[in-house]
Design an enzyme around this catalytic site. Structure first.
Site, short mmCIF file in Angstrom:
data_model
loop_
_atom_site.label_atom_id
_atom_site.label_comp_id
_atom_site.label_asym_id
_atom_site.label_seq_id
_atom_site.Cartn_x
_atom_site.Cartn_y
_atom_site.Cartn_z
N ASP A 1 0.87 -1.18 0.00
CA ASP A 1 0.00 0.00 0.00
C ASP A 1 0.90 1.23 0.00
O ASP A 1 2.13 1.10 -0.08
CB ASP A 1 -0.96 -0.02 1.20
CG ASP A 1 -2.32 0.57 0.84
OD1 ASP A 1 -2.36 1.76 0.46
OD2 ASP A 1 -3.34 -0.15 0.89
N HIS B 1 -3.02 3.21 -4.64
CA HIS B 1 -2.50 2.74 -3.34
C HIS B 1 -1.08 2.22 -3.51
O HIS B 1 -0.70 1.21 -2.91
CB HIS B 1 -3.38 1.62 -2.78
CG HIS B 1 -4.63 2.10 -2.11
ND1 HIS B 1 -4.65 2.56 -0.82
CD2 HIS B 1 -5.91 2.22 -2.57
CE1 HIS B 1 -5.89 2.93 -0.50
NE2 HIS B 1 -6.67 2.74 -1.54
N ASP C 1 -8.43 -0.78 -6.20
CA ASP C 1 -9.35 0.15 -5.51
C ASP C 1 -8.83 1.58 -5.50
O ASP C 1 -7.63 1.82 -5.55
CB ASP C 1 -9.60 -0.30 -4.07
CG ASP C 1 -8.31 -0.44 -3.27
OD1 ASP C 1 -7.31 -0.94 -3.83
OD2 ASP C 1 -8.28 -0.03 -2.09
N GLU C 2 -9.76 2.50 -5.42
CA GLU C 2 -9.52 3.91 -5.11
C GLU C 2 -8.32 4.52 -5.84
O GLU C 2 -7.50 5.20 -5.23
CB GLU C 2 -9.31 4.09 -3.60
CG GLU C 2 -10.50 3.67 -2.79
CD GLU C 2 -10.31 3.87 -1.29
OE1 GLU C 2 -11.26 4.32 -0.64
OE2 GLU C 2 -9.21 3.59 -0.77
N TRP D 1 -16.65 -4.47 -2.01
CA TRP D 1 -16.45 -3.84 -0.68
C TRP D 1 -17.29 -2.60 -0.49
O TRP D 1 -17.72 -2.31 0.62
CB TRP D 1 -14.96 -3.53 -0.47
CG TRP D 1 -14.41 -2.33 -1.20
CD1 TRP D 1 -13.98 -2.30 -2.49
CD2 TRP D 1 -14.23 -1.01 -0.67
NE1 TRP D 1 -13.54 -1.03 -2.81
CE2 TRP D 1 -13.67 -0.23 -1.71
CE3 TRP D 1 -14.47 -0.42 0.58
CZ2 TRP D 1 -13.37 1.13 -1.54
CZ3 TRP D 1 -14.16 0.92 0.73
CH2 TRP D 1 -13.61 1.68 -0.31
N TYR E 1 -16.36 -4.94 7.57
CA TYR E 1 -15.17 -4.11 7.80
C TYR E 1 -14.84 -4.05 9.30
O TYR E 1 -15.53 -3.40 10.09
CB TYR E 1 -15.35 -2.72 7.18
CG TYR E 1 -14.77 -2.69 5.77
CD1 TYR E 1 -15.00 -3.75 4.90
CD2 TYR E 1 -13.95 -1.65 5.33
CE1 TYR E 1 -14.44 -3.77 3.63
CE2 TYR E 1 -13.39 -1.65 4.06
CZ TYR E 1 -13.64 -2.73 3.21
OH TYR E 1 -13.08 -2.75 1.96
N ASP F 1 -12.42 -2.62 10.75
CA ASP F 1 -11.75 -1.42 11.27
C ASP F 1 -12.77 -0.38 11.75
O ASP F 1 -12.39 0.72 12.14
CB ASP F 1 -10.81 -0.81 10.22
CG ASP F 1 -11.50 -0.49 8.91
OD1 ASP F 1 -12.54 -1.12 8.61
OD2 ASP F 1 -11.01 0.40 8.19
N TRP G 1 -8.39 -3.73 8.13
CA TRP G 1 -7.51 -2.63 7.67
C TRP G 1 -6.83 -2.04 8.90
O TRP G 1 -7.47 -1.89 9.95
CB TRP G 1 -8.33 -1.56 6.95
CG TRP G 1 -8.99 -2.07 5.71
CD1 TRP G 1 -10.31 -2.36 5.54
CD2 TRP G 1 -8.36 -2.35 4.45
NE1 TRP G 1 -10.53 -2.81 4.27
CE2 TRP G 1 -9.36 -2.81 3.58
CE3 TRP G 1 -7.04 -2.26 3.98
CZ2 TRP G 1 -9.09 -3.17 2.26
CZ3 TRP G 1 -6.77 -2.62 2.68
CH2 TRP G 1 -7.79 -3.07 1.83
N THR G 2 -5.56 -1.69 8.76
CA THR G 2 -4.80 -1.43 9.98
C THR G 2 -4.23 -0.01 10.12
O THR G 2 -3.22 0.17 10.79
CB THR G 2 -3.65 -2.45 10.11
OG1 THR G 2 -2.81 -2.34 8.95
CG2 THR G 2 -4.16 -3.86 10.22
N GLU G 3 -4.88 0.97 9.51
CA GLU G 3 -4.40 2.35 9.70
C GLU G 3 -4.24 2.68 11.19
O GLU G 3 -3.26 3.29 11.59
CB GLU G 3 -5.37 3.36 9.07
CG GLU G 3 -5.31 3.43 7.55
CD GLU G 3 -6.35 2.55 6.89
OE1 GLU G 3 -6.72 1.50 7.48
OE2 GLU G 3 -6.79 2.88 5.78
C1 NAG Z 1 -10.92 1.83 1.82
C2 NAG Z 1 -9.66 1.31 1.18
C3 NAG Z 1 -8.64 0.80 2.18
C4 NAG Z 1 -8.84 1.41 3.56
C5 NAG Z 1 -10.24 1.04 4.02
C6 NAG Z 1 -10.58 1.58 5.38
C7 NAG Z 1 -10.70 -0.79 0.39
C8 NAG Z 1 -10.81 -1.77 -0.71
N1 NAG Z 1 -9.93 0.30 0.16
O1 NAG Z 1 -10.89 3.21 1.85
O2 NAG Z 1 -7.35 1.02 1.71
O3 NAG Z 1 -7.91 0.94 4.48
O4 NAG Z 1 -11.23 1.39 3.11
O5 NAG Z 1 -11.81 1.09 5.84
O6 NAG Z 1 -11.27 -0.99 1.42
#
Ligand code: NAG
Length: 491
Positions: free
Chosen positions: A137, A217, A280-281, A347, A372, A374, A422-424
Site C-alpha cells: 500500500d 494505493h 481500488d480507489e 467492498w 469491515y 476497522d 484494515w490497519t491504519e
Molecule cells: C478503503 C480502502 C482501504 C482502507 C479502508 C478503510 C478498500 C478496498 N480500500 O478506503 O485502503 O484501508 O477502506 O476502511 O477498502
C-alpha cells in the site's frame, strides 16, 4: 500431528489415522463419499470417530471437538484442573460456502510472522479457509521481490512522526497523551518467511491469497521505482493516511515490466488459484496531466480515465492468466469495463458484487456494511478511539449474503464472504484482536452455516461460550459489541 500433540498434552489421548486404529481413542477415517471440507464426528463412551474425505474436514472435526470441551481451550492454551469432558454427540457438518476469508492489511502496520501464524490459528478455529494478505500500500511494501530489491530496501520503510505514547499505553478508556517522535517504521516478509506461512496455513486448510495493489494505493512502489509513476523525482513512502503520488503510470512500458516481475515471483510463492491485484480507489488526477497517459489514450482510443484504468487492468489480467492464475480485484475494477476473466471482491456495499454476478463473474462479498473490522463495534462512549465509523455485531450477523433477487445459477457465483482488517489505526496485536472479535464469529457463521439455521438468539448463546474461551486465553475483544441490555437497530 498438531492435533495429536494438542490432545496428548491435555489428556493423554491416543489418536490414530485409519489402519492401526483399533485401540485408539480418537480415530480418523477416510470417507470418500463426503464432500470437500465436510466431516462426521461421532463421540461415544470410549471412542471418538471422525470421518472425512479431506484434510479440511479433519481440521474442522478437531476444531469442533475442541469446542465441545468446556470453554477452557482456545489457540492451544489449556486451563489446568478442569474436568476434561465432552458430550456424546453425532455431528454431520459441512460449509455453506467455499470462500470464508479474513484479510490482514500488513502495510499500514506490520505484523510479524509469529503474529500472522496466530491469525491463521484463530481463522482455523472459526473454520475460515482463505487468508487474504494485503501486502502493499502507500505506507509500505511488504513482500520480497528478488528482481526488484528497492521495494523492500526502500519501500518497506517509512520515516515519520509516530505517536509512541499511543503505541505503548493501555489504549482503551484512557485519554492518550500526544507526544510525537520522528521514527523509522516498517518491515517485510522474506520469501522464506512467506513459504513458511503458506505451509503453516496449508496445515490448517487455509489458502493464502496475496494482494499487491495496482495501479493506485502504490506510493511505496512508486517511491522505490519512480519510473513506474507519474513523477520524475524521488517520492517517499507515505506516513499518514493521505498519499501524494501514489499512482502507477499505465502509459509506460516500465510499469508493465514491473507488474510482470511481481506476478512471476508471486506465482512461485503462492500455489493457489488467485492473485489479488487491488484496483481500488485509484487517484486518476495525475494521469490527466501525464504525457505518457495522453499518448496511450490516443493510440488505444481510450475516452476517459476509467477507460485507461480498465485498459491497464486488462493488461494485468493477461499477465496473471498467462502465469496460470486467476485475477481478483476490488469492485472498482468494474469501472470502464471489467477484465474478461476477473473475480470481483465487493467492498463498497453490495452493488458491485451484484452487478458482477449478473454479468456472469464470480464474486466474494466483503461489503463495508457488514465485513469491515476497522469500524467501531459499540457506541463511541463504550469504545476506544479506533475506527472512523460503526459496524455493530448485529449488522454483521443480519447481513444476507445471497439476496432473493438472484436466481440459483447467479447465486452460485457468490463464492463466499470475507472479513477485512484494515490497519491504519491498528498498531499492535491487542488492537487487532479487539477489533476482530466477536464480529469475526458472526462473519464466520455466515460463511459456514446454512442460512435457514442461522438465528441471532442461537448465535448469542454460543457466543457467550466463545467469550469465556477468549477470557481464559486473555484474548482482547470488544465486550461492548454484545450487550444484551443494549439493543442495536435491527437486533
Ligand atoms: C478503503 C480502502 C482501504 C482502507 C479502508 C478503510 C478498500 C478496498 N480500500 O478506503 O485502503 O484501508 O477502506 O476502511 O477498502
Amino acid at each position: 500431528t498438531r492435533f495429536s500433540d494438542f490432545f496428548k498434552t491435555v489428556s493423554g489421548y491416543r489418536i490414530s489415522v485409519e489402519k492401526e486404529a483399533k485401540d485408539a481413542d480418537i480415530l480418523v477415517k477416510l470417507d470418500k463419499d463426503l464432500p470437500n471440507e465436510a466431516y462426521r464426528l461421532d463421540i461415544k463412551r470410549n471412542k471418538i470417530e471422525i470421518r472425512t474425505s479431506s484434510l479440511g474436514g479433519a481440521v474442522y472435526a478437531f476444531e469442533t471437538l475442541k469446542q465441545l470441551f468446556p470453554p477452557v481451550v482456545m489457540s492451544g492454551k489449556v486451563q489446568e484442573n478442569v474436568k476434561w469432558r465432552v458430550p456424546a454427540v453425532s455431528i454431520n457438518d459441512f460449509p455453506g460456502y467455499g470462500w470464508r476469508g479474513y484479510m490482514l492489511d500488513a502495510s499500514r502496520h506490520f505484523f510479524t510472522v509469529e503474529q500472522v501464524k496466530k491469525v491463521l490459528d484463530f481463522m482455523a478455529e472459526l473454520k475460515l479457509n482463505r487468508f487474504h494478505w494485503h501486502l502493499t500500500d502507500d505506507q509500505g511494501w511488504r513482500v520480497e521481490i528478488k528482481s526488484l530489491p528497492n521495494l523492500t530496501e526502500y519501500g518497506a520503510w517509512r520515516v515519520g512522526y509516530i505517536n509512541t505514547d499511543e503505541r505503548k499505553s493501555e489504549w482503551w478508556g484512557r485519554p492518550v497523551q500526544k507526544k510525537d517522535e520522528l521514527a523509522k517504521y516498517g518491515g517485510y516478509y522474506s520469501q522464506d518467511q512467506i513459504r513458511e506461512i503458506v505451509r503453516y496455513a496449508k496445515e490448517r486448510n487455509i489458502e493464502v491469497i496475496p494482494e499487491v495493489d495496482f495501479p493506485g494505493h502504490a506510493q511505496a512502489a512508486v517511491a522505490s521505482y519512480p519510473e513506474i509513476g507519474c513523477v520524475d523525482k524521488q517520492e517517499y513512502v507515505a506516513t499518514g493516511g493521505v498519499a501524494r503520488n501514489n499512482t502507477m503510470n499505465p502509459g509506460k512500458k516500465e510499469t508493465y515490466d514491473f507488474v510482470r516481475k511481481v506476478i512471476v515471483e508471486l506465482t512461485e510463492l503462492f500455489p493457489y488459484e488467485y492473485i489479488h491485484i487491488g484496483g481500488d480507489e485509484c487517484n486518476k488526477d495525475q494521469w490527466k496531466k501525464d504525457p505518457f497517459v495522453a499518448k496511450l489514450m490516443k493510440t488505444e482510443s481510450l475516452e476517459d480515465m476509467d477507460a485507461v484504468q480498465s485498459y491497464f487492468l486488462k493488461e494485468v489480467e493477461k499477465i496473471v492468466n498467462s502465469h496460470g492464475k486467476k485475477m481478483m480485484g476490488w469492485d472498482e475494477i468494474l469501472d470502464g469495463g471489467l477484465a474478461p476473466n476477473a473475480t470481483v471482491m465487493s467492498w463498497r456495499g453490495t452493488v458491485g458484487g451484484m452487478k458482477s454476478v449478473k454479468m456472469g463473474h464470480d464474486v466474494v462479498m466483503s461489503p463495508n456494511s457488514a465485513c469491515y473490522l476497522d469500524l467501531k463495534q459499540g457506541q463511541d462512549s463504550q469504545e476506544p478511539n479506533l475506527g472512523y465509523g460503526h459496524l455493530f455485531l448485529s449488522d454483521s450477523y443480519n447481513y444476507k449474503l445471497v439476496p432473493d433477487t438472484l436466481n440459483s445459477e447467479e447465486a452460485k457465483r457468490i463464492l463466499g464472504i470475507q472479513a477485512n482488517m484494515w490497519t491504519e489505526s491498528i498498531t499492535d496485536w491487542g488492537k487487532l484482536t479487539y477489533m476482530t472479535f466477536p464480529r469475526l464469529h458472526a462473519i464466520a457463521e455466515k460463511g459456514w452455516t446454512n442460512e435457514k439455521r442461522q438465528s441471532w438468539d442461537g448465535f448469542v448463546n454460543r457466543l457467550r461460550t466463545h467469550m469465556k474461551r477468549m477470557d481464559v486465553s486473555r484474548i482482547r475483544y470488544a465486550k461492548s459489541a454484545f450487550n444484551p441490555r443494549f439493543k442495536h437497530e435491527g437486533n
